[in-house]
Design a protein around this motif. Structure first.
Motif, PDB file in Angstrom:
ATOM      1  N   LEU A 385      45.658  -2.593  26.437  1.00  0.00           N
ATOM      2  CA  LEU A 385      45.228  -3.223  25.190  1.00  0.00           C
ATOM      3  C   LEU A 385      45.514  -4.718  25.199  1.00  0.00           C
ATOM      4  O   LEU A 385      44.711  -5.519  24.690  1.00  0.00           O
ATOM      5  N   LEU A 386      46.645  -5.131  25.775  1.00  0.00           N
ATOM      6  CA  LEU A 386      46.951  -6.552  25.844  1.00  0.00           C
ATOM      7  C   LEU A 386      45.956  -7.283  26.728  1.00  0.00           C
ATOM      8  O   LEU A 386      45.406  -8.323  26.342  1.00  0.00           O
ATOM      9  N   HIS A 387      45.708  -6.762  27.916  1.00  0.00           N
ATOM     10  CA  HIS A 387      44.798  -7.457  28.826  1.00  0.00           C
ATOM     11  C   HIS A 387      43.363  -7.428  28.307  1.00  0.00           C
ATOM     12  O   HIS A 387      42.594  -8.362  28.573  1.00  0.00           O
ATOM     13  N   ALA A 388      43.017  -6.399  27.553  1.00  0.00           N
ATOM     14  CA  ALA A 388      41.694  -6.394  26.925  1.00  0.00           C
ATOM     15  C   ALA A 388      41.611  -7.473  25.853  1.00  0.00           C
ATOM     16  O   ALA A 388      40.590  -8.161  25.718  1.00  0.00           O
ATOM     17  N   ALA A 389      42.708  -7.638  25.094  1.00  0.00           N
ATOM     18  CA  ALA A 389      42.720  -8.640  24.021  1.00  0.00           C
ATOM     19  C   ALA A 389      42.667 -10.061  24.567  1.00  0.00           C
ATOM     20  O   ALA A 389      42.142 -10.973  23.903  1.00  0.00           O
ATOM     21  N   THR A 390      43.208 -10.270  25.756  1.00  0.00           N
ATOM     22  CA  THR A 390      43.205 -11.611  26.350  1.00  0.00           C
ATOM     23  C   THR A 390      42.001 -11.840  27.257  1.00  0.00           C
ATOM     24  O   THR A 390      41.932 -12.869  27.946  1.00  0.00           O
ATOM     25  N   ARG A 391      41.074 -10.894  27.257  1.00  0.00           N
ATOM     26  CA  ARG A 391      39.857 -10.987  28.071  1.00  0.00           C
ATOM     27  C   ARG A 391      40.183 -11.204  29.546  1.00  0.00           C
ATOM     28  O   ARG A 391      39.510 -11.949  30.261  1.00  0.00           O
ATOM     29  N   ALA A 392      41.220 -10.523  29.980  1.00  0.00           N
ATOM     30  CA  ALA A 392      41.608 -10.611  31.389  1.00  0.00           C
ATOM     31  C   ALA A 392      40.792  -9.677  32.263  1.00  0.00           C
ATOM     32  O   ALA A 392      40.866  -9.773  33.490  1.00  0.00           O
ATOM     33  N   TYR A 393      40.054  -8.767  31.654  1.00  0.00           N
ATOM     34  CA  TYR A 393      39.275  -7.800  32.417  1.00  0.00           C
ATOM     35  C   TYR A 393      37.817  -8.247  32.530  1.00  0.00           C
ATOM     36  O   TYR A 393      37.207  -8.668  31.543  1.00  0.00           O
TER      37      TYR A 393
END
Length: 653
Positions: A385-393
């Motif tokens: 959820l964190l990496h999705a929120a930071t658009r890291a994916y």
């Protein structure tokens, strides 16, 4: 600290998970990926643990790995979702089995995928324990009585003293255990004579693929005998044997409503009168270890009462009494119960336990107990959820998937804190803490608070931090983090340091710096002698110490490889917090971090071996194999995953 692996070595270590441990399981009508325990053919090799898979999910959810391993991460995440569909986060999946290991009814052993049954049926003793439970304590199904009247005479007979027949019988897909008593009574108005008045048979049916134990008791009156005011009992005895973990949580369900009950001060307490749908007993213990016994009468209306006897203030003997007004010669009366023994239990799960007792088909191979690694699973989902929120994916996590993960996280975060005592007058309770799980739950909250900015996550993080800090021992007792009344363990201590380091990256708090410095000082590199079957094995390892009640010191080190991996990760996270200016540690403490990191890495290098082109980390210096608990934990210690959480700001920030 930077990653300590080159990409080719890292990928060969990850490939070991995919090639040698990955399994496809049928759950809820679809195939779900999971990691089996190990590729070596042990008795439990094919078991798939929620906590192990969760650790691998967190590893593979790192943005730098998702390009190659994202599909595997998503597939393994499906297991986490499947293991926590309702209020319970279940601990493992295993193929159904039922084996009669020892058939002698005086010393029998029957094993299923979830439980082990032992005892002596000639004495009416049946013991049930959960396999591979954090708390291996058995429950004892014995202490039965039968009550009835013949005319005006009242009788209360001890069932076990009258056993005449007993046995262990194989059944299609299971086993039947039984003991049968011949009931004799002295009857007659003028001339008393002892005669057989009935036969009483207890049967226990064990079925592969069904974690329930079906218990039935059948009374048959002898021809020419009229029995009245009959009370058949089903009992659980010897419950008070663990003073530190009493069965203090007692719940009764009647008319669809559950209520908590207490024992009181009397020698025999009546907990319930009349129809009873469910009786649940739960230990005072950590959520993932608390033993729970849940009993559902097949016909609630025939329950006459539920009684309990305390010993030294703890529940010792539980008695369900099933009533029948009259039984003529040759007729019979039967009471049937379904029993569910869970390792890892929570009062929020009462409706789920009731549903399993009605129909276990929804389990589909899941063990009904709670995972001890609740916090690890929360963190695996929070990382995504964190990496999705930071658009890291790239590509982004689909919105329906993100919403599904968020709902899952919130549901199981509620369960986790409720099991610790949130919402009760006492508040969060240290005696219910599994330290490693608490630490990872707090790490997960740092991610969710950063991803969403929602204060509810920050408030829980603050309460959890307050609890965690109470678990650090004074310097005179070693200075390590440990659960109340327990020794300090290197993995638990390292997890606590990891949590404090991650929290420090978001909140300046002087308590964190002092606790981390003291925690690092609590670890030293030294010689440890580990007892093994071949004798003492000496190794040089990081060690934590704790003082026992008798004044002697106990030490725990890195014999098990996963502990070294977790320590390396904690050291990397602390170093990261120093680099970011969140912590200010003196030169000696910073040097200690480097020393601990190097000592752990040096020990682990000797435990790596090649397996069909992949690299496997052995579970210990003496083991010949790795497993699903070791490999991802060590990889997380070598790949600096916590640095990835700082590389981008959340979109919502």
């Amino acid at each position: 600290m930077a990653e300590m692996l080159r990409a080719p070595e890292r990928d060969r270590l990850i490939a070991y998970l995919e090639r040698h441990l990955l399994r496809s399981l049928p759950l809820d009508g679809r195939e779900v990926a999971a990691l089996r325990e190990t590729h070596v053919p042990f008795a439990t090799s094919e078991w798939c643990w929620t906590g192990d898979t969760a650790t691998a999910v967190e590893l593979l959810a790192q943005p730098g790995l998702r390009g190659r391993w994202g599909k595997l991460s998503d597939r393994l995440s499906e297991l986490l979702l499947a293991m926590g569909q309702g209020p319970l986060l279940m601990r493992r999946v295993a193929a159904p089995e039922c084996r009669i290991v020892q058939a002698d009814p005086r010393d029998f052993a029957v094993v299923t995928a979830t439980h082990r049954f032992t005892g002596d049926l000639s004495k009416g003793i049946l013991r049930q324990a959960v396999r591979e439970a954090p708390n291996g304590r058995p429950v004892h199904y014995t202490g039965h009585l039968v009550e009835f009247r013949i005319g005006r005479q009242r009788f209360c007979l001890d069932v076990e003293e009258a056993i005449a027949e007993f046995g262990v019988q194989p059944q299609p897909g299971g086993a039947l255990l039984f003991h049968e008593s011949v009931l004799k009574a002295e009857v007659g108005l003028l001339r008393k004579a002892t005669k057989v008045v009935g036969r009483l048979r207890y049967e226990y049916r064990i079925t592969a693929g069904d974690p329930r134990l079906q218990a039935s008791v059948t009374l048959r009156a002898e021809p020419g005998v009229q029995l009245t005011h009959i009370r058949l009992t089903t009992a659980v005895d010897e419950l008070s044997g663990e003073p530190r973990h009493p069965f203090s949580q007692i719940s009764l369900t009647a008319g669809g409503q559950s209520r908590a009950v207490t024992l009181g001060d009397g020698p025999l307490a009546t907990l319930q009168t009349g129809a009873t749908e469910l009786v649940s007993l739960m230990e005072e213990n950590t959520p993932g270890a608390a033993l729970g016994l849940h009993i559902a009468p097949a016909v609630p209306a025939i329950v006459y009462s539920v009684k309990a006897q305390p010993r030294d203030g703890r529940l010792h003997w539980l008695l369900l009494r099933h009533a029948c007004d009259s039984l003529g010669g040759g007729a019979q009366f039967q009471a049937v119960e379904q029993r569910l023994l869970t390792a890892g239990s929570a009062t929020l799960g009462l409706p789920a336990y009731a549903e399993i007792l009605r129909d276990p088909a929804s389990l589909a191979g899941r063990d009904p107990g709670l995972t001890a690694d609740h916090g690890v699973a929360l963190n695996a989902v929070a990382t995504q959820l964190l990496h999705a929120a930071t658009r890291a994916y790239d590509p982004p996590l689909p919105e329906p998937r993100r919403l599904e993960l968020r709902a899952w996280y919130d549901r199981h975060l509620d369960l986790f804190f409720a099991a610790l005592g949130e919402g009760t007058p006492e508040g969060l309770r240290g005696e219910r803490v599994y330290l490693r799980s608490l630490a990872f739950a707090l790490v997960s909250l740092t991610s969710l608070h950063r991803a969403t900015g929602e204060e509810r996550y920050g408030a829980r993080l603050a309460r959890g931090l307050d609890l965690l800090l109470t678990l650090q021992r004074p310097e005179a007792e070693g200075g390590a983090f440990a659960e109340p009344g327990q020794a300090a363990y290197l993995d638990n201590h390292a997890a606590a340091l990891l949590a404090l380091a991650r929290i420090s990256l978001r909140w300046p708090d002087p308590r964190l710096q002092e606790a981390i410095a003291r925690g690092i000082a609590a670890i030293r590199v030294g010689q440890q002698e580990v007892p093994t079957e071949a004798g003492l094995h000496a190794l040089e390892t990081p060690l934590v110490r704790s003082r026992r009640a008798d004044g002697r010191w106990e030490e725990d080190g890195g014999f098990w490889s996963f502990k070294l991996g977790l320590l390396m990760r904690a050291c990397s996270a602390v170093a990261l917090a120093v680099e970011q200016g969140a912590l200010a540690l003196d030169p000696a403490t910073r040097q200690a971090l480097t020393t601990l990191q190097e000592a752990s890495f040096r020990a682990l290098r000797g435990r790596v071996k090649e397996v069909d082109g992949t690299l496997e980390i052995r579970t210990s210096p003496l083991a010949g194999e790795g497993n699903a608990a070791t490999q991802p934990t060590v990889l997380l210690g070598l790949t600096a995953p916590d640095a990835a959480t700082l590389r981008q700001a959340p979109v919502s920030a």
